[in-house]
Design a protein around this motif. Structure first.
Motif, PDB file in Angstrom:
ATOM      1  N   VAL A  20       0.850  -1.190   0.000  1.00  0.00           N
ATOM      2  CA  VAL A  20       0.000   0.000   0.000  1.00  0.00           C
ATOM      3  C   VAL A  20       0.886   1.240   0.000  1.00  0.00           C
ATOM      4  CG1 VAL A  20      -1.690   1.328   1.326  1.00  0.00           C
ATOM      5  CG2 VAL A  20      -1.933  -1.159   1.122  1.00  0.00           C
ATOM      6  N   GLY A  21       0.597   2.162  -0.904  1.00  0.00           N
ATOM      7  CA  GLY A  21       1.359   3.397  -1.003  1.00  0.00           C
ATOM      8  C   GLY A  21       2.585   3.322  -1.891  1.00  0.00           C
ATOM      9  N   GLN A  22       2.871   2.151  -2.443  1.00  0.00           N
ATOM     10  CA  GLN A  22       4.032   1.997  -3.330  1.00  0.00           C
ATOM     11  C   GLN A  22       3.636   2.339  -4.766  1.00  0.00           C
ATOM     12  OE1 GLN A  22       7.095   1.396  -2.179  1.00  0.00           O
ATOM     13  NE2 GLN A  22       6.152   1.380  -0.157  1.00  0.00           N
ATOM     14  N   LYS A  23       4.457   3.163  -5.426  1.00  0.00           N
ATOM     15  CA  LYS A  23       4.223   3.542  -6.809  1.00  0.00           C
ATOM     16  C   LYS A  23       4.806   2.463  -7.718  1.00  0.00           C
ATOM     17  CE  LYS A  23       5.410   7.402  -9.888  1.00  0.00           C
ATOM     18  NZ  LYS A  23       6.181   8.664  -9.885  1.00  0.00           N
ATOM     19  N   LEU A  24       3.961   1.891  -8.564  1.00  0.00           N
ATOM     20  CA  LEU A  24       4.364   0.840  -9.492  1.00  0.00           C
ATOM     21  C   LEU A  24       4.441   1.410 -10.903  1.00  0.00           C
ATOM     22  CD1 LEU A  24       2.051  -2.020  -8.177  1.00  0.00           C
ATOM     23  CD2 LEU A  24       4.457  -1.613  -7.621  1.00  0.00           C
ATOM     24  N   LEU A  25       5.570   1.181 -11.557  1.00  0.00           N
ATOM     25  CA  LEU A  25       5.769   1.679 -12.916  1.00  0.00           C
ATOM     26  C   LEU A  25       6.135   0.544 -13.856  1.00  0.00           C
ATOM     27  CD1 LEU A  25       7.842   4.876 -12.074  1.00  0.00           C
ATOM     28  CD2 LEU A  25       5.430   4.758 -12.724  1.00  0.00           C
ATOM     29  N   ILE A  26       5.845   0.737 -15.129  1.00  0.00           N
ATOM     30  CA  ILE A  26       6.237  -0.216 -16.163  1.00  0.00           C
ATOM     31  C   ILE A  26       7.477   0.361 -16.839  1.00  0.00           C
ATOM     32  CG2 ILE A  26       5.584  -1.337 -18.330  1.00  0.00           C
ATOM     33  CD1 ILE A  26       2.637  -0.963 -17.399  1.00  0.00           C
ATOM     34  N   VAL A  50       9.014  -1.126  -8.531  1.00  0.00           N
ATOM     35  CA  VAL A  50       8.634  -0.168  -7.498  1.00  0.00           C
ATOM     36  C   VAL A  50       9.541   1.052  -7.657  1.00  0.00           C
ATOM     37  CG1 VAL A  50       8.628   0.284  -5.016  1.00  0.00           C
ATOM     38  CG2 VAL A  50       7.742  -1.866  -5.883  1.00  0.00           C
ATOM     39  N   ASP A  51       8.938   2.236  -7.630  1.00  0.00           N
ATOM     40  CA  ASP A  51       9.696   3.474  -7.770  1.00  0.00           C
ATOM     41  C   ASP A  51      10.114   3.974  -6.393  1.00  0.00           C
ATOM     42  OD1 ASP A  51      10.752   5.904  -8.618  1.00  0.00           O
ATOM     43  OD2 ASP A  51       8.794   6.869  -8.694  1.00  0.00           O
ATOM     44  N   VAL A  64      17.223  -2.294 -10.500  1.00  0.00           N
ATOM     45  CA  VAL A  64      17.841  -3.507  -9.978  1.00  0.00           C
ATOM     46  C   VAL A  64      16.773  -4.582  -9.887  1.00  0.00           C
ATOM     47  CG1 VAL A  64      19.732  -2.405  -8.726  1.00  0.00           C
ATOM     48  CG2 VAL A  64      17.526  -2.713  -7.597  1.00  0.00           C
ATOM     49  N   GLN A  65      17.230  -5.838  -9.921  1.00  0.00           N
ATOM     50  CA  GLN A  65      16.325  -6.987  -9.850  1.00  0.00           C
ATOM     51  C   GLN A  65      16.779  -7.942  -8.765  1.00  0.00           C
ATOM     52  OE1 GLN A  65      16.538  -8.162 -14.171  1.00  0.00           O
ATOM     53  NE2 GLN A  65      14.433  -8.705 -13.701  1.00  0.00           N
ATOM     54  N   GLY A  66      15.894  -8.868  -8.434  1.00  0.00           N
ATOM     55  CA  GLY A  66      16.221  -9.906  -7.473  1.00  0.00           C
ATOM     56  C   GLY A  66      16.376  -9.339  -6.073  1.00  0.00           C
ATOM     57  N   SER A  67      17.208  -9.993  -5.272  1.00  0.00           N
ATOM     58  CA  SER A  67      17.371  -9.576  -3.881  1.00  0.00           C
ATOM     59  C   SER A  67      17.917  -8.155  -3.775  1.00  0.00           C
ATOM     60  CB  SER A  67      18.278 -10.550  -3.133  1.00  0.00           C
ATOM     61  OG  SER A  67      19.564 -10.579  -3.722  1.00  0.00           O
ATOM     62  N   THR A  77      11.329  -4.440   3.270  1.00  0.00           N
ATOM     63  CA  THR A  77      10.226  -5.279   3.760  1.00  0.00           C
ATOM     64  C   THR A  77       9.186  -5.587   2.692  1.00  0.00           C
ATOM     65  OG1 THR A  77       8.963  -3.356   4.502  1.00  0.00           O
ATOM     66  CG2 THR A  77      10.483  -4.357   6.102  1.00  0.00           C
ATOM     67  N   LEU A  78       9.464  -5.190   1.451  1.00  0.00           N
ATOM     68  CA  LEU A  78       8.478  -5.367   0.388  1.00  0.00           C
ATOM     69  C   LEU A  78       8.674  -6.682  -0.369  1.00  0.00           C
ATOM     70  CD1 LEU A  78       8.498  -1.774  -1.171  1.00  0.00           C
ATOM     71  CD2 LEU A  78       6.970  -2.688   0.593  1.00  0.00           C
ATOM     72  N   PRO A  79       7.581  -7.299  -0.816  1.00  0.00           N
ATOM     73  CA  PRO A  79       7.666  -8.529  -1.612  1.00  0.00           C
ATOM     74  C   PRO A  79       7.875  -8.208  -3.092  1.00  0.00           C
ATOM     75  CG  PRO A  79       5.379  -8.034  -1.171  1.00  0.00           C
ATOM     76  CD  PRO A  79       6.195  -6.977  -0.469  1.00  0.00           C
ATOM     77  N   ILE A  80       9.056  -7.693  -3.426  1.00  0.00           N
ATOM     78  CA  ILE A  80       9.326  -7.248  -4.798  1.00  0.00           C
ATOM     79  C   ILE A  80      10.595  -7.890  -5.331  1.00  0.00           C
ATOM     80  CG2 ILE A  80       8.180  -5.038  -4.440  1.00  0.00           C
ATOM     81  CD1 ILE A  80      11.017  -3.785  -4.294  1.00  0.00           C
ATOM     82  N   ASP A  81      10.745  -7.857  -6.652  1.00  0.00           N
ATOM     83  CA  ASP A  81      11.993  -8.330  -7.256  1.00  0.00           C
ATOM     84  C   ASP A  81      12.547  -7.360  -8.281  1.00  0.00           C
ATOM     85  OD1 ASP A  81      10.299  -8.714  -9.382  1.00  0.00           O
ATOM     86  OD2 ASP A  81      10.852 -10.784  -9.722  1.00  0.00           O
TER      87      ASP A  81
END
Length: 103
Positions: A20-26, A50-51, A64-67, A77-81
């Motif tokens: 919640v509150g995270q800006k997602l970009l393509i 995530v921006d 960056v990607q992955g861990s 703490t975000l579930p992102i890659d």
């Protein structure tokens, strides 16, 4: 890390609480033109990221990607890659400018 151009955004009203509150970009990754190495060319792939820096559509960014995407204070703490960690001002290859913001 990779260079990419922001091509759009994602809106998701239903998501895990951490997002919640995270800006997602393509973004579309970029590569140096192999023919003459004078410009950046799109790869044809896309990623949702995530921006973390306040980037906007059309800008060239450093991703960056992955861990590595979870190594910033904002993303640990975000579930992102994938995450944007910088807005690119210039790119030089073999002493030639292949990208300059605003041009």
């Amino acid at each position: 890390m990779f260079l990419a151009r922001i091509t759009g955004s994602v809106v998701s009203t239903q998501k895990v609480a951490e997002m919640v509150g995270q800006k997602l970009l393509i973004v579309e990754p970029l590569r140096v033109d192999e023919k003459d190495q004078s410009s950046l060319k799109p790869t044809g792939r896309t990623f949702v990221v995530v921006d973390t820096v306040g980037a906007g559509e059309g800008e060239v960014v450093l991703c960056v990607q992955g861990s590595s995407a979870r190594f910033t204070p904002q993303t640990k703490t975000l579930p992102i890659d994938a995450a944007i960690i910088g807005i690119v001002d210039q790119v030089h290859v073999k002493s030639k400018s292949v990208f300059k913001a605003g041009n």
